[in-house]
Design an enzyme around this catalytic site. Structure first.
Site, PDB file in Angstrom:
ATOM      1  N   GLU A  43       0.807  -1.221   0.000  1.00  0.00           N
ATOM      2  CA  GLU A  43       0.000   0.000   0.000  1.00  0.00           C
ATOM      3  C   GLU A  43       0.842   1.274   0.000  1.00  0.00           C
ATOM      4  OE1 GLU A  43      -2.910  -0.251   3.130  1.00  0.00           O
ATOM      5  OE2 GLU A  43      -3.844  -2.034   2.283  1.00  0.00           O
ATOM      6  N   GLU A  48      -5.216  -8.527   0.619  1.00  0.00           N
ATOM      7  CA  GLU A  48      -5.868  -8.186   1.902  1.00  0.00           C
ATOM      8  C   GLU A  48      -7.348  -8.012   1.643  1.00  0.00           C
ATOM      9  OE1 GLU A  48      -4.534  -4.818   4.211  1.00  0.00           O
ATOM     10  OE2 GLU A  48      -2.431  -5.376   3.935  1.00  0.00           O
TER      11      GLU A  48
HETATM   12  O1  IFM Z   1      -4.260  -3.023   9.117  1.00  0.00           O
HETATM   13  C1  IFM Z   1      -4.200  -2.489   7.839  1.00  0.00           C
HETATM   14  C2  IFM Z   1      -3.027  -3.016   7.075  1.00  0.00           C
HETATM   15  O2  IFM Z   1      -1.828  -2.778   7.736  1.00  0.00           O
HETATM   16  C3  IFM Z   1      -2.940  -2.376   5.719  1.00  0.00           C
HETATM   17  N1  IFM Z   1      -4.201  -2.469   5.016  1.00  0.00           N
HETATM   18  C4  IFM Z   1      -5.387  -2.116   5.708  1.00  0.00           C
HETATM   19  C5  IFM Z   1      -5.463  -2.822   7.056  1.00  0.00           C
HETATM   20  C6  IFM Z   1      -6.747  -2.425   7.796  1.00  0.00           C
HETATM   21  O3  IFM Z   1      -6.781  -1.045   7.996  1.00  0.00           O
END
Ligand code: IFM
Length: 448
Positions: free
Chosen positions: A166, A353
């Site tokens: 990210e 994710e």
């Molecule tokens: O916890 C975070 C993660 O570190 C990065 N993506 C989003 C998740 C939830 O906010």
């Protein structure tokens, strides 16, 4: 109910990140990161909480890998803490740091779980920030060196490498609106950081390949914008194509330069940078939680988080249910995103994710019955299946997160885990969602 079955070879995983779970912040030679500094600064995180202890995963690695094995996971995406490997970010390798990940990888392989390290999930060595951080080119160059060090030791056993997690958050939350470390609010620095993160990805990809890495990728968190056409195009350019286009096509969109010209002429992009960035990747990681809604309004001021966004305002449809983060639940956004990436860029994807925060804790019987998370996971896994039916080449799904952990500025207030963590005792308890996910993995599919 219909059983949706996934293609052969589709991988099921969970993900975590070093600063969110490891703890042991001062142990075995680890240096300070920007998240240590930021979280120790009053007012930056919920109740001043930090990742100093977190889930104590550093000391409970074997137990946690056994937990993963009990779920039947195919893969585990974890992140390597740069400050454990090079406490100052440059210079000699800290043997205890690299030994730790070497052992983790061995444990995973022994458990039949494919290791997927992410090289950077936000814990930049503080010494870089002291010299300017991601807005400085040096940070990207040294990231390439660090990638080579880690790959040299682990590449023989790693399934897939993720260079960055990210970069939008690192650039725009870290240097734009300042809600993440290092907490700066400087639009030019945010744009420079975005470019240097792209460059870091390109340099690391080359270093990984040189060390024999088999599969290399990056995990992005593209916005799935909804709303009127003009607003959607602008948000897509500023938040998504700023990463997609240089990485996958070797160019920045002209509209990005036009809309951000009030801040910079982008002269920090040097000759040859785009070739360095545009390295072949084997797949693209997609982190998805919810779509976001925008409308065009010529009077709307630029949002601090997204330089160049004047004229675009965000809004939230009232009718959608939300998670404990206040994020709307809309699984079709995931289908649309995966199909769009397939159509526009032709690259295979993996959901790196996806998950939801809910506060559910143990009931009187000790069980953690997080029915909302089960629904969330079920509908989003089905949405991935829909994307595959529509032609997208999706190679896997990764639930965020294996366990409750340090949710950055929200501290331990928000729980994303499929495994509950009692932070007072560090006891792990499988939630209903973990049992549900184990069944999805065993069935290689989900019922809808
Ligand atoms: O916890 C975070 C993660 O570190 C990065 N993506 C989003 C998740 C939830 O906010």
């Amino acid at each position: 109910m219909t059983q949706l079955t996934f293609p052969e070879g589709f991988l099921w995983g969970t993900a975590t990140a070093s600063y969110q779970i490891e703890g042991a912040a001062d142990e075995d030679g680890r240096g300070p990161s920007i998240w240590d500094t930021f979280s120790q600064t009053p007012g930056k995180t919920w109740r001043g909480q930090t990742g100093r202890v977190a889930c104590d995963h550093y000391h409970r690695t074997e137990e946690d890998v056994a937990l993963m094995a009990s779920l039947g996971l195919d893969t585990y995406r974890f992140s390597v803490a740069w400050p454990r490997i090079q406490p100052d970010g440059t210079g000699p390798v800290n043997p205890a740091g690299i030994d730790y990940y070497d052992r983790l990888v061995d444990l995973l392989v022994e458990a039949g779980i494919k290791p997927m390290p992410t090289l950077y999930h936000w814990d930049l060595p503080q010494s870089f920030e002291d010299r300017g951080g991601w807005p400085e080119r040096e940070t990207a160059e040294r990231f390439g060196d660090y990638a080579a060090i880690v790959a040299d030791r682990l590449a023989d056993r790693v399934h897939t490498w993720w260079t960055l997690n990210e970069p939008w958050c690192s650039a725009f939350l870290g240097y734009g609106d300042g809600h993440h470390a290092p907490g700066r609010t400087e639009p030019v620095a945010a744009l420079k950081a975005a470019h240097h993160l792209n460059l870091a990805h390109g340099l690391a990809t080359q270093a990984l390949r040189a060390a024999g890495a088999e599969r290399v990728s990056i995990a992005l968190n593209p916005t799935q914008p909804r709303g009127d056409e003009e607003a959607v195009r602008i948000v897509d350019t500023l938040a998504n194509r700023v990463f997609f286009d240089p990485i996958l096509k070797g160019e920045y969109p002209a509209e990005l330069f036009e809309r951000t010209a009030v801040h910079t002429d982008w002269s920090f992009v040097q000759d040859g940078d785009l070739e360095q960035i545009n390295q072949r990747i084997d797949l693209l990681g997609v982190n998805y939680y919810n779509p976001a809604w925008f409308r065009y309004n010529p009077d709307a001021p630029e949002s601090q988080v997204q330089p160049g966004s004047a004229g675009v305002e965000g809004y939230r449809p009232e009718e959608l249910p939300v998670t404990d983060m206040g994020w709307p639940i809309e699984p079709t956004g995931l289908t649309d995103l995966l199909v769009r990436i397939h159509k526009d860029y032709g690259v295979p994807t993996m959901v790196t994710e996806n998950g939801a925060a809910y506060p559910t804790g143990p009931g009187e019987d000790g069980e953690v019955d997080d029915v909302e998370r089960v629904d969330y996971l079920r509908s989003h896994i089905a949405a991935v299946h829909d994307a595959i039916e529509e032609g997208a080449d999706v190679r896997g799904y990764t639930a965020w997160s294996l366990m409750d952990n340090f949710e950055w500025a929200f501290g331990y207030d928000k729980r994303f885990g499929i495994v509950h963590v009692d932070y007072a005792t560090q006891k792990r308890t499988l939630k209903s969602s973990a049992k549900f996910y184990a069944k999805v993995i065993a069935d290689h599919g989900v019922e809808r």
